[in-house]
Design a protein around this motif. Structure first.
Motif, PDB file in Angstrom:
ATOM      1  N   MET A   1      10.270  34.075  40.829  1.00  0.00           N
ATOM      2  CA  MET A   1       9.200  34.993  40.487  1.00  0.00           C
ATOM      3  C   MET A   1       8.906  34.969  38.992  1.00  0.00           C
ATOM      4  N   GLN A   2       9.911  34.814  38.139  1.00  0.00           N
ATOM      5  CA  GLN A   2       9.676  34.790  36.700  1.00  0.00           C
ATOM      6  C   GLN A   2       8.789  33.614  36.300  1.00  0.00           C
ATOM      7  N   GLY A   3       8.980  32.471  36.934  1.00  0.00           N
ATOM      8  CA  GLY A   3       8.157  31.306  36.636  1.00  0.00           C
ATOM      9  C   GLY A   3       6.699  31.553  36.946  1.00  0.00           C
ATOM     10  N   GLU A   4       6.432  32.189  38.071  1.00  0.00           N
ATOM     11  CA  GLU A   4       5.057  32.505  38.451  1.00  0.00           C
ATOM     12  C   GLU A   4       4.441  33.517  37.483  1.00  0.00           C
ATOM     13  N   GLU A   5       5.225  34.496  37.062  1.00  0.00           N
ATOM     14  CA  GLU A   5       4.740  35.497  36.116  1.00  0.00           C
ATOM     15  C   GLU A   5       4.432  34.854  34.767  1.00  0.00           C
ATOM     16  N   ALA A   6       5.288  33.951  34.350  1.00  0.00           N
ATOM     17  CA  ALA A   6       5.070  33.262  33.074  1.00  0.00           C
ATOM     18  C   ALA A   6       3.813  32.397  33.138  1.00  0.00           C
ATOM     19  N   GLU A   7       3.609  31.720  34.251  1.00  0.00           N
ATOM     20  CA  GLU A   7       2.394  30.909  34.415  1.00  0.00           C
ATOM     21  C   GLU A   7       1.146  31.784  34.393  1.00  0.00           C
ATOM     22  N   ARG A   8       1.206  32.893  35.068  1.00  0.00           N
ATOM     23  CA  ARG A   8       0.073  33.823  35.118  1.00  0.00           C
ATOM     24  C   ARG A   8      -0.226  34.374  33.725  1.00  0.00           C
TER      25      ARG A   8
END
Length: 97
Positions: A1-8
């Motif tokens: 989830m952190q990776g997706e948040e960082a991408e967003r």
């Protein structure tokens, strides 16, 4: 989830940056000021001792373009504080004061 948040977050920041650049371009264009000229003046006004090479790197502009634009700033008197431009790598763009 952190990776997706960082991408967003990265995408949102890039979108904000594009929007700000578009608004800045429009405002400058209304006053007949090219973005590159305003960016050069801002950089030179905020920090002394910059070289043309450093200015080129920071602004993503070619040294040749910078040289011509700096010479025009001096010639047209729109930036009288810029006294002399030195294009040689490692030598600072000189300012009065």
């Amino acid at each position: 989830m952190q990776g997706e948040e960082a991408e967003r977050l990265a995408w949102l920041l890039q979108d904000i940056q594009r929007s700000l650049r578009t608004l800045t371009d429009r405002c400058l264009a209304e006053h007949g000021v090219p973005f590159a000229k305003a960016a050069i003046q801002r950089q030179l006004g905020s920090e002394s001792g910059l070289t043309v090479s450093e200015l080129s790197r920071r602004l993503g502009l070619s040294k040749g373009y910078l040289s011509v634009t700096l010479d025009r700033l001096v010639q047209d008197g729109s930036s009288p504080k810029f006294v002399q431009t030195v294009v040689s790598a490692g030598r600072p763009v000189r300012r009065a004061g």
